[in-house]
Motif scaffolding. Structure first.
Motif, mmCIF file in Angstrom:
data_model
loop_
_atom_site.group_PDB
_atom_site.id
_atom_site.type_symbol
_atom_site.label_atom_id
_atom_site.label_comp_id
_atom_site.label_asym_id
_atom_site.label_seq_id
_atom_site.Cartn_x
_atom_site.Cartn_y
_atom_site.Cartn_z
ATOM 1 N N UNK A 186 -7.592 -5.811 12.427
ATOM 2 C CA UNK A 186 -7.801 -7.121 11.812
ATOM 3 C C UNK A 186 -6.632 -7.400 10.863
ATOM 4 N N UNK A 187 -6.469 -8.673 10.557
ATOM 5 C CA UNK A 187 -5.428 -9.086 9.616
ATOM 6 C C UNK A 187 -6.106 -9.735 8.418
ATOM 7 N N UNK A 188 -5.773 -9.247 7.238
ATOM 8 C CA UNK A 188 -6.310 -9.849 6.018
ATOM 9 C C UNK A 188 -5.209 -10.674 5.380
ATOM 10 N N UNK A 189 -5.456 -11.945 5.255
ATOM 11 C CA UNK A 189 -4.446 -12.854 4.725
ATOM 12 C C UNK A 189 -3.776 -13.586 5.882
ATOM 13 N N UNK A 190 -4.154 -14.830 6.093
ATOM 14 C CA UNK A 190 -3.671 -15.573 7.253
ATOM 15 C C UNK A 190 -2.609 -16.585 6.856
ATOM 16 N N UNK A 191 -1.772 -16.170 5.908
ATOM 17 C CA UNK A 191 -0.626 -17.008 5.546
ATOM 18 C C UNK A 191 0.462 -16.878 6.589
ATOM 19 N N UNK A 201 -7.739 -4.839 -4.412
ATOM 20 C CA UNK A 201 -9.188 -5.035 -4.290
ATOM 21 C C UNK A 201 -9.569 -5.204 -2.817
ATOM 22 N N UNK A 202 -8.697 -5.830 -2.040
ATOM 23 C CA UNK A 202 -8.928 -5.919 -0.593
ATOM 24 C C UNK A 202 -8.951 -4.518 0.011
ATOM 25 N N UNK A 203 -8.013 -3.690 -0.398
ATOM 26 C CA UNK A 203 -7.945 -2.322 0.126
ATOM 27 C C UNK A 203 -9.213 -1.545 -0.204
ATOM 28 N N UNK A 204 -9.691 -1.711 -1.442
ATOM 29 C CA UNK A 204 -10.928 -1.029 -1.840
ATOM 30 C C UNK A 204 -12.086 -1.420 -0.919
ATOM 31 N N UNK A 205 -12.185 -2.715 -0.652
ATOM 32 C CA UNK A 205 -13.247 -3.188 0.245
ATOM 33 C C UNK A 205 -13.092 -2.618 1.650
ATOM 34 N N UNK A 206 -11.881 -2.658 2.147
ATOM 35 C CA UNK A 206 -11.635 -2.169 3.509
ATOM 36 C C UNK A 206 -12.093 -0.726 3.656
ATOM 37 N N UNK A 255 3.963 -5.764 -1.691
ATOM 38 C CA UNK A 255 4.878 -4.903 -2.458
ATOM 39 C C UNK A 255 4.136 -4.112 -3.534
ATOM 40 N N UNK A 256 3.111 -3.402 -3.096
ATOM 41 C CA UNK A 256 2.225 -2.680 -4.004
ATOM 42 C C UNK A 256 1.942 -1.326 -3.367
ATOM 43 N N UNK A 257 1.877 -0.280 -4.185
ATOM 44 C CA UNK A 257 1.459 1.012 -3.667
ATOM 45 C C UNK A 257 -0.032 1.157 -3.900
ATOM 46 N N UNK A 258 -0.782 1.057 -2.854
ATOM 47 C CA UNK A 258 -2.239 1.054 -2.959
ATOM 48 C C UNK A 258 -2.766 2.401 -3.427
ATOM 49 N N UNK A 259 -3.744 2.350 -4.299
ATOM 50 C CA UNK A 259 -4.409 3.571 -4.756
ATOM 51 C C UNK A 259 -5.668 3.771 -3.922
#
Lengths: 208, 208
Positions: free
Chosen positions: B87-92, B159-164, B177-181
């Motif tokens: 899936x793709x999150x963010x349809x920009x 926060x999207x990553x946390x949900x996923x 451009x973020x290093x996800x925790x």
DNA sequence: AATTGTTTGTCAATTAATTAACTAATTGTA
DNA sequence: TACAATTAGTTAATTAATTGACAAACAATT
């Protein structure tokens, strides 16, 4: 400020330092030790000090690093002191996405977009006109283009790259799944091979 | 087929082997030596043999490697034998560009797109509906999603990553451009840090 | 001013990655 | 069939990258 052959591994870490330092700066942190930076960025403190020593070392014993100074130094090392003129070749979905990324805020000014498809030539993205490829040479020379982003399909990539080099572009940011053959050793080529990245992810997913 | 800790350097070369072998296969080349492959791909012959030995070694002395076999073996190593649901999150712009990339042909089936912006929810890209984020959990669970591409802005990424992760996604392809925790060590995270790539280019450009 | 604690820069040690050398298996040919 | 040429797999050597240890420099505190 020594500079005899900095390793690729070090160079590829610089943007990450830059990113984190900017964030710290925005958060009002004005001093940081390699140990603290290590906790945040995930490299070892020793590695951080070794990395920075490649460019002269910007810290002070007993104190650490001044965040603003270090941010500026790394910005300078990365060449973020001048503005680069850029163009995008291939105004499909990816080319348009990149046009909207606004790399201008980092000093990369978008000066034009090019495509062969008459359905898109003449359109404007963020005030940038999509031009026909016929105008490529003229625009590169007139606008003094430094960097071209190649966002064409893979079959066009090599011949586009040949033209870009011929017309005087200094660097190519290549988004096609092709390893460009460039004879001129002065030309910088940086690849973003999305499919390679996805397959690497796939490798680790399979390993689980 | 040994497998005790293959180094990252080796793993990141695998997609390139795969790419070149596919091309050879299409060109009707059915046999290749490490020396010949070296000339084409640009790694040393020794490195190529060392790389392949990590996975068991697929060649034959005096002959070389069978292109089709090697292509298939590397495909298998990369996990390209099954289909992954994505899936793709963010349809920009970027999300839409990725939707149009058609990674389906490589075994990555796009099952849905998500966005918070009501201006885009309901639209369809290549027959894939852009859904509201409210439907994320349900869709991930029903469609058995393996991989999520994060193409949001950077502020939403964590926060999207946390949900996923909470909803059961196994891997994240992160374009912000973020290093996800991510606490869960089972989750694969592969980053495409475009700005890091551009700054690396900038570094080399400045060096000239 | 003296003393303690901190922290870089430097150098050494270790680990990882790449390259080179060699051996033995196999191919191709006379 | 015998023999020369080829070439992967293997092991060793080399080079590169990372980590660790420590002295000198400075900051902070008493």
């Amino acid at each position: 400020m020594a500079n005899n052959k900095v390793s690729m591994a070090v160079i590829r870490r610089l943007p990450k330092y830059h990113r984190y330092l900017k964030e710290m700066l925005e958060n009002g942190i004005n001093r940081i030790s390699s140990k603290e930076l290590s906790d945040i960025i995930g490299f070892t403190a020793s590695q951080i000090r070794q990395d920075l020593i490649n460019f002269g070392g910007f810290g002070q014993q007993g104190y650490g690093y001044n965040v603003e100074d270090l941010y500026n130094e790394i910005g300078q090392i990365l060449g973020l002191v001048k503005t680069y003129n850029t163009i995008i070749i291939g105004a499909g979905n990816l080319g348009q996405a990149l046009a909207n990324f606004n790399f201008g805020s980092h000093g990369f000014k978008l000066e034009g977009m090019f495509d062969i498809n008459p359905k898109v030539t003449g359109l404007r993205i963020r005030d940038i006109e999509i031009m026909d490829m016929d105008l490529l040479e003229e625009e590169i020379k007139n606008k003094n283009i430094d960097i071209a982003f190649i966002c064409t399909n893979k079959d066009a990539a090599q011949s586009v790259a040949d033209d870009l080099v011929k017309f005087g572009v200094k660097a190519i940011w290549n988004f096609t799944p092709v390893d460009l053959k460039i004879n001129n050793g002065e030309i910088i080529v940086e690849n973003v091979h999305l499919i390679d990245s996805l397959l690497t992810l796939s490798y680790f997913l399979k390993e689980k």
